[in-house]
Design a protein around this motif. Structure first.
Motif, PDB file in Angstrom:
ATOM      1  N   VAL A   1      14.267   2.564  79.903  1.00 18.65           N
ATOM      2  CA  VAL A   1      13.838   3.065  78.585  1.00 18.65           C
ATOM      3  C   VAL A   1      13.131   4.405  78.744  1.00 18.65           C
TER       4      VAL A   1
ATOM      5  N   GLY B   1       9.645   5.328  75.550  1.00 23.32           N
ATOM      6  CA  GLY B   1      10.964   5.889  75.305  1.00 23.32           C
ATOM      7  C   GLY B   1      11.008   7.030  74.318  1.00 23.32           C
TER       8      GLY B   1
ATOM      9  N   ASN C   1      20.608   6.364  76.087  1.00 21.35           N
ATOM     10  CA  ASN C   1      19.403   6.035  75.332  1.00 21.35           C
ATOM     11  C   ASN C   1      19.663   4.946  74.286  1.00 21.35           C
TER      12      ASN C   1
ATOM     13  N   LEU D   1      19.424   0.656  74.423  1.00 23.42           N
ATOM     14  CA  LEU D   1      18.672  -0.151  73.453  1.00 23.42           C
ATOM     15  C   LEU D   1      19.569  -1.189  72.787  1.00 23.42           C
TER      16      LEU D   1
ATOM     17  N   HIS E   1       7.997   0.198  73.836  1.00 22.47           N
ATOM     18  CA  HIS E   1       9.233   0.975  73.695  1.00 22.47           C
ATOM     19  C   HIS E   1       8.971   2.331  73.056  1.00 22.47           C
TER      20      HIS E   1
END
Length: 281
Positions: A169, A89, A139, A143, A85
């Motif tokens: 992501v 991201g 975004n 999550l 992640h």
């Protein structure tokens, strides 16, 4: 995949092809970027080497994140998932934003096609999509959906869902970084105060999610021991803060550069006005 998460281990000569697909896409993107940059240099228009280096760094970070080894491990260990992640991201988008890929593409297109594409980019639907508030919702909202719903547990059992989550992501992180940083000139730039406010909200929301993970309240149904969740939360909190701090540097650096250019233009205009109004000899 790891049997502990019910994914099963694919077998056969083509079993690794889905895991290698992201590498193939990255290689194609790197070849395209390199070819377009080389074309700019050969045409005498130039392309800063620093931007190409940033693109190479971003591609390298994505290659690590999408490596078959890390992808396999991420299904069994939430700490490896968190590393993915952070790379896909947050840190890779920072490097790719500094590479100005959209500007490079537009500079290589025919003039009429580039103008048409610019018109699409500034059309109301895309302006809404690329607004800081929308980027923040895609975004951080994505999550939150991942960690605060059964989606994370489902992802561990469904390779297709895992791939879609990874893509979201990355795409949401890249959009958020480019829009908030506001450094690529072809992207419609939102007001500085709005971008700073969104950055602060995004930083707070990301840190809050990390604290929820550390407390062990979410995600549910993963089978990860509390110690692993706490370590993953620490990664998310500390390294996430670093990424947000670097993004803040981009935001204020872009503002400083544009402010300096505006002041230089103002001084130039004032000098020309004085030259025009002063009496001749």
């Amino acid at each position: 995949m790891h049997a502990g998460h019910g994914m099963g281990t694919p077998s056969g000569p083509g079993a690794d092809l889905p895991l290698l697909l992201p590498w193939g896409l990255l290689l194609a993107a790197a070849m395209l970027y390199g070819g377009l940059a080389t074309r700019q240099v050969r045409a005498g228009r130039g392309w800063p080497a620093a931007r190409s280096i940033w693109f190479a760094l971003g591609s390298l970070l994505l290659a690590v994140a999408f490596s078959p080894a890390l992808t396999e491990l991420a299904h069994a260990d939430v700490r490896a998932h968190m590393a993915q992640h952070l790379l896909t991201g947050m840190f890779a988008p920072l490097a790719l934003a500094l590479a100005w890929p959209l500007t490079l593409l537009l500079r290589n297109l025919p003039v009429q096609l580039a103008r048409r594409l610019m018109g699409w980019l500034h059309a109301p639907p895309l302006r809404l999509l690329t607004s800081p508030v929308t980027a923040l919702l895609l975004n951080v909202g994505g999550l939150s959906l991942l960690y605060l719903t059964p989606l994370y547990a489902l992802m561990l059992h469904r390779p297709l869902v895992h791939g879609l989550v990874q893509f979201h992501v990355f795409a949401a992180g890249l959009l958020y970084t480019v829009v908030v940083a506001g450094i690529e000139p072809v992207v419609a730039r939102a007001p500085f105060a709005l971008r700073v406010a969104v950055l602060l909200l995004g930083t707070a929301a990301h840190a809050t999610l990390a604290k929820l993970l550390y407390a062990g309240w979410w995600p549910h149904g993963t089978g990860n021991p509390p110690g692993q969740l706490q370590q993953a939360a620490k990664l998310m909190y500390s390294w996430g803060d670093l990424a947000e701090m670097l993004l803040a540097v981009l935001v204020f650096w872009g503002w400083y550069v544009r402010r300096g250019r505006a002041q230089a233009r103002a001084r130039g205009s004032a000098g020309q006005n004085r030259a025009v109004t002063s009496p001749g000899r």
